[in-house]
Design a protein around this motif. Structure first.
Motif, PDB file in Angstrom:
ATOM      1  N   LEU A  63       0.809  -1.215   0.000  1.00 21.23           N
ATOM      2  CA  LEU A  63       0.000   0.000   0.000  1.00 21.23           C
ATOM      3  C   LEU A  63       0.845   1.269   0.000  1.00 21.23           C
ATOM      4  N   ALA A  64       2.146   1.133   0.117  1.00 19.35           N
ATOM      5  CA  ALA A  64       3.025   2.298   0.179  1.00 19.35           C
ATOM      6  C   ALA A  64       3.475   2.741  -1.207  1.00 19.35           C
ATOM      7  N   VAL A  65       2.756   2.317  -2.215  1.00 21.18           N
ATOM      8  CA  VAL A  65       3.036   2.678  -3.610  1.00 21.18           C
ATOM      9  C   VAL A  65       1.776   3.285  -4.210  1.00 21.18           C
ATOM     10  N   THR A  66       1.889   3.814  -5.399  1.00 24.06           N
ATOM     11  CA  THR A  66       0.732   4.442  -6.032  1.00 24.06           C
ATOM     12  C   THR A  66      -0.089   3.469  -6.876  1.00 24.06           C
ATOM     13  N   ARG A  67       0.252   2.211  -6.870  1.00 25.10           N
ATOM     14  CA  ARG A  67      -0.529   1.220  -7.607  1.00 25.10           C
ATOM     15  C   ARG A  67      -1.688   0.726  -6.736  1.00 25.10           C
ATOM     16  N   VAL A  68      -2.764   0.290  -7.370  1.00 21.27           N
ATOM     17  CA  VAL A  68      -3.970  -0.150  -6.656  1.00 21.27           C
ATOM     18  C   VAL A  68      -3.908  -1.666  -6.489  1.00 21.27           C
ATOM     19  N   PRO A  69      -3.793  -2.162  -5.234  1.00 20.19           N
ATOM     20  CA  PRO A  69      -3.644  -3.598  -5.031  1.00 20.19           C
ATOM     21  C   PRO A  69      -4.933  -4.383  -5.274  1.00 20.19           C
ATOM     22  N   VAL A  70      -4.744  -5.583  -5.795  1.00 24.60           N
ATOM     23  CA  VAL A  70      -5.836  -6.538  -5.987  1.00 24.60           C
ATOM     24  C   VAL A  70      -5.444  -7.796  -5.219  1.00 24.60           C
ATOM     25  N   GLN A  71      -6.209  -8.118  -4.172  1.00 18.47           N
ATOM     26  CA  GLN A  71      -5.926  -9.310  -3.374  1.00 18.47           C
ATOM     27  C   GLN A  71      -6.533 -10.505  -4.098  1.00 18.47           C
ATOM     28  N   ILE A  72      -5.690 -11.371  -4.630  1.00 16.37           N
ATOM     29  CA  ILE A  72      -6.129 -12.538  -5.402  1.00 16.37           C
ATOM     30  C   ILE A  72      -6.588 -13.657  -4.459  1.00 16.37           C
ATOM     31  N   ASP A  73      -5.765 -13.965  -3.472  1.00 16.84           N
ATOM     32  CA  ASP A  73      -6.080 -14.943  -2.438  1.00 16.84           C
ATOM     33  C   ASP A  73      -5.300 -14.525  -1.190  1.00 16.84           C
ATOM     34  N   ASP A  74      -5.238 -15.380  -0.180  1.00  9.92           N
ATOM     35  CA  ASP A  74      -4.581 -14.995   1.065  1.00  9.92           C
ATOM     36  C   ASP A  74      -3.104 -14.641   0.890  1.00  9.92           C
ATOM     37  N   ALA A  75      -2.448 -15.210  -0.128  1.00  8.66           N
ATOM     38  CA  ALA A  75      -1.005 -15.011  -0.275  1.00  8.66           C
ATOM     39  C   ALA A  75      -0.594 -14.238  -1.525  1.00  8.66           C
ATOM     40  N   ASN A  76      -1.507 -13.978  -2.440  1.00  9.17           N
ATOM     41  CA  ASN A  76      -1.119 -13.371  -3.717  1.00  9.17           C
ATOM     42  C   ASN A  76      -1.796 -12.034  -3.957  1.00  9.17           C
ATOM     43  N   VAL A  77      -0.970 -11.071  -4.352  1.00 10.30           N
ATOM     44  CA  VAL A  77      -1.433  -9.718  -4.650  1.00 10.30           C
ATOM     45  C   VAL A  77      -0.998  -9.365  -6.063  1.00 10.30           C
ATOM     46  N   ALA A  78      -1.889  -8.759  -6.802  1.00  5.36           N
ATOM     47  CA  ALA A  78      -1.568  -8.198  -8.119  1.00  5.36           C
ATOM     48  C   ALA A  78      -1.924  -6.714  -8.042  1.00  5.36           C
ATOM     49  N   LYS A  82      -3.459  -0.521 -15.642  1.00  4.12           N
ATOM     50  CA  LYS A  82      -3.651   0.818 -16.211  1.00  4.12           C
ATOM     51  C   LYS A  82      -4.284   1.804 -15.239  1.00  4.12           C
ATOM     52  N   THR A  83      -4.038   1.595 -13.922  1.00  3.25           N
ATOM     53  CA  THR A  83      -4.640   2.442 -12.895  1.00  3.25           C
ATOM     54  C   THR A  83      -3.628   2.710 -11.792  1.00  3.25           C
ATOM     55  N   MET A  84      -3.571   3.959 -11.332  1.00  2.00           N
ATOM     56  CA  MET A  84      -2.699   4.336 -10.218  1.00  2.00           C
ATOM     57  C   MET A  84      -3.402   5.382  -9.366  1.00  2.00           C
ATOM     58  N   TRP A  85      -2.953   5.498  -8.113  1.00  2.00           N
ATOM     59  CA  TRP A  85      -3.374   6.597  -7.256  1.00  2.00           C
ATOM     60  C   TRP A  85      -2.594   7.836  -7.659  1.00  2.00           C
ATOM     61  N   VAL A  86      -3.133   9.017  -7.420  1.00  2.00           N
ATOM     62  CA  VAL A  86      -2.404  10.244  -7.732  1.00  2.00           C
ATOM     63  C   VAL A  86      -1.235  10.445  -6.768  1.00  2.00           C
TER      64      VAL A  86
END
Length: 190
Positions: A63-78, A82-86
């Motif tokens: 969460l300390a980056v400008t990318r928007v996390p997608v929690q895939i399962d308990d251990a995997n994040v993507a 084409k989306t970022m926080w400002v």
């Protein structure tokens, strides 16, 4: 003369492929917009001793980056394509919290002044992203309220269903969830 006229454009064309002025801008930049904010021209006054200091929450690396996390399962994040926080989500959330509390008009709110006396609101942003398992936007915040040596903590959370993992759906849902958490925190702080 003709030779010079042809060489300069050819060199410029060749260089344009080598020079980059920064990373490619994503299709969508997300921000948080408060649903409750003070009216233009409104004022609040007080002393540092009675002020509320809203600190930027800490956040783990995903969460300390400008990318928007997608929690895939308990251990995997993507990350959402084409989306970022400002800017960093923790900073956006801090501003949203401060604006939501200011909208109540009952207390002086200061941001990021750890030396000020009064009530301090800090904490940890645990989640601000899309959960693919539940198809929802999730905002989760562990708040810490400290005043005069007394410390109190509370966890706040809001989830908003999202039909599809695309910025046009995830962005508004994250804004709604973040505003719901900010309102809960403002109620708790008083």
């Amino acid at each position: 003369m003709i030779r010079k006229a042809l060489v300069v454009p050819a060199l410029l064309a060749a260089l344009s492929g080598c020079v980059s002025l920064g990373p490619k801008v994503p299709d969508t930049l997300l921000a948080l917009t408060p649903t409750a904010a003070p009216a233009a021209g409104s004022t609040t006054s007080g002393t540092f001793a009675n002020a509320l200091v809203v600190m930027e929450p800490s956040a783990e690396a995903r969460l300390a980056v400008t990318r928007v996390p997608v929690q895939i399962d308990d251990a995997n994040v993507a990350y959402l394509k084409k989306t970022m926080w400002v800017e960093r989500p923790s900073r956006l959330f801090q501003r949203l919290l401060a604006e939501t509390i200011r909208a109540r008009g009952s207390r002086l709110v200061i941001e990021n002044d750890p030396g000020a006396a009064g009530l301090h609101l800090s904490g940890r942003l645990l989640d601000m992203g899309y959960d693919a398992r539940t198809m929802s936007a999730v905002v989760r915040y562990d708040a810490v309220k400290e005043s005069g040596g007394r410390v109190e903590t509370k966890r706040f959370e809001s989830t908003v269903p999202v039909t599809e993992a695309e910025a046009k759906y995830v962005g508004p849902a994250l804004n709604e969830a973040a505003n719901a958490v900010a309102k809960q925190v403002a109620d708790w702080v008083g």
